[in-house]
Design a protein around this motif. Structure first.
Motif, PDB file in Angstrom:
ATOM      1  N   HIS A  37       4.905 -34.195 -40.913  1.00  0.00           N
ATOM      2  CA  HIS A  37       5.274 -33.024 -42.035  1.00  0.00           C
ATOM      3  C   HIS A  37       4.445 -32.143 -42.259  1.00  0.00           C
ATOM      4  N   LEU A  38       3.161 -32.029 -42.098  1.00  0.00           N
ATOM      5  CA  LEU A  38       2.079 -31.073 -42.254  1.00  0.00           C
ATOM      6  C   LEU A  38       2.723 -29.610 -41.592  1.00  0.00           C
ATOM      7  N   PRO A  39       2.660 -28.630 -42.263  1.00  0.00           N
ATOM      8  CA  PRO A  39       3.005 -27.314 -42.157  1.00  0.00           C
ATOM      9  C   PRO A  39       2.167 -26.710 -41.244  1.00  0.00           C
ATOM     10  N   HIS A  40       2.936 -25.450 -40.456  1.00  0.00           N
ATOM     11  CA  HIS A  40       1.950 -24.656 -39.630  1.00  0.00           C
ATOM     12  C   HIS A  40       0.657 -23.955 -40.622  1.00  0.00           C
ATOM     13  N   GLY A  41      -0.526 -23.916 -39.930  1.00  0.00           N
ATOM     14  CA  GLY A  41      -1.559 -23.517 -41.066  1.00  0.00           C
ATOM     15  C   GLY A  41      -2.306 -24.305 -41.928  1.00  0.00           C
ATOM     16  N   LEU A  51       0.074 -19.142 -49.259  1.00  0.00           N
ATOM     17  CA  LEU A  51      -0.891 -20.138 -49.747  1.00  0.00           C
ATOM     18  C   LEU A  51      -0.369 -20.877 -50.756  1.00  0.00           C
ATOM     19  N   LEU A  52      -0.007 -20.065 -51.980  1.00  0.00           N
ATOM     20  CA  LEU A  52       0.564 -20.825 -53.335  1.00  0.00           C
ATOM     21  C   LEU A  52       1.931 -21.596 -52.942  1.00  0.00           C
ATOM     22  N   PRO A  96      -6.382 -28.636 -56.345  1.00  0.00           N
ATOM     23  CA  PRO A  96      -6.450 -27.189 -55.546  1.00  0.00           C
ATOM     24  C   PRO A  96      -7.889 -26.695 -55.732  1.00  0.00           C
ATOM     25  N   MET A  97      -8.435 -26.247 -54.410  1.00  0.00           N
ATOM     26  CA  MET A  97      -9.658 -25.684 -54.163  1.00  0.00           C
ATOM     27  C   MET A  97      -9.662 -24.160 -53.630  1.00  0.00           C
ATOM     28  N   GLY A  98      -8.486 -23.543 -53.851  1.00  0.00           N
ATOM     29  CA  GLY A  98      -8.410 -22.101 -53.212  1.00  0.00           C
ATOM     30  C   GLY A  98      -8.058 -22.306 -51.727  1.00  0.00           C
ATOM     31  N   ASP A 104      -5.386 -22.261 -43.186  1.00  0.00           N
ATOM     32  CA  ASP A 104      -5.681 -21.363 -42.131  1.00  0.00           C
ATOM     33  C   ASP A 104      -5.949 -20.089 -42.763  1.00  0.00           C
ATOM     34  N   ASP A 105      -6.967 -19.164 -42.548  1.00  0.00           N
ATOM     35  CA  ASP A 105      -7.468 -17.813 -42.909  1.00  0.00           C
ATOM     36  C   ASP A 105      -6.380 -16.907 -42.736  1.00  0.00           C
ATOM     37  N   SER A 106      -5.294 -17.280 -41.719  1.00  0.00           N
ATOM     38  CA  SER A 106      -4.087 -16.339 -41.458  1.00  0.00           C
ATOM     39  C   SER A 106      -3.047 -16.299 -42.842  1.00  0.00           C
TER      40      SER A 106
END
Length: 138
Positions: free
Chosen positions: A79-83, A23-24, A50-52, A15-17
């Motif tokens: 298990h997928l995190p928010h965002g 993100l890292l 990883p692609m950014g 997510d852009d937020s």
């Protein structure tokens, strides 16, 4: 001879937020979680890129088993995190069928596509010049 008859391609978009630092941290834990889910399902030849703004992955399975892919989608959604949103493309190497999954935290969707042997009506036709060869050259 290759004993793996199915390939899985995955993309997990952020997510852009999310800040770069968030993100890292998220990517590192996501990669470990997805790796564990895939290994438990019997995946081999795991590759993560990883692609950014996204994490790509690829792996192979001995056979194209719908139940395994559904279990993967369910475990990933759990298990997928928010965002983070995910997509999986599961392709039978005989090119008969592909299964697509769209995954969000707490839910997933599936679509099966039968791949035709012949080009569908209306598909663009491109012509090329061909070289004359002898049967021995083939």
């Amino acid at each position: 001879m290759d004993k793996n008859r199915s390939e899985l391609f995955g993309q997990f978009s952020y997510d852009d937020s999310l800040t770069y630092e968030e993100l890292l941290v998220l990517e590192k834990s996501l990669m470990a979680e997805i790796r564990e889910i895939l290994l438990q399902a019997g995946a081999v030849h795991l590759d993560f890129t990883p692609m950014g703004d996204a994490l790509m992955c690829q792996c192979a399975f001995e056979s194209h088993q719908l139940e395994i892919y559904r279990d993967l989608a369910e475990a990933t959604a759990r298990h997928l995190p928010h965002g983070v949103n995910g997509r999986l493309l599961c392709l039978d190497k005989n090119l008969a069928v592909q299964h697509l999954y769209w995954i969000m935290r707490g839910q997933w969707q599936e679509e099966e596509k039968i791949l035709p042997q012949l080009a569908p009506d209306g598909a663009e036709v491109y012509h090329v010049s061909v070289e004359e060869t002898t049967d021995a050259a083939l």
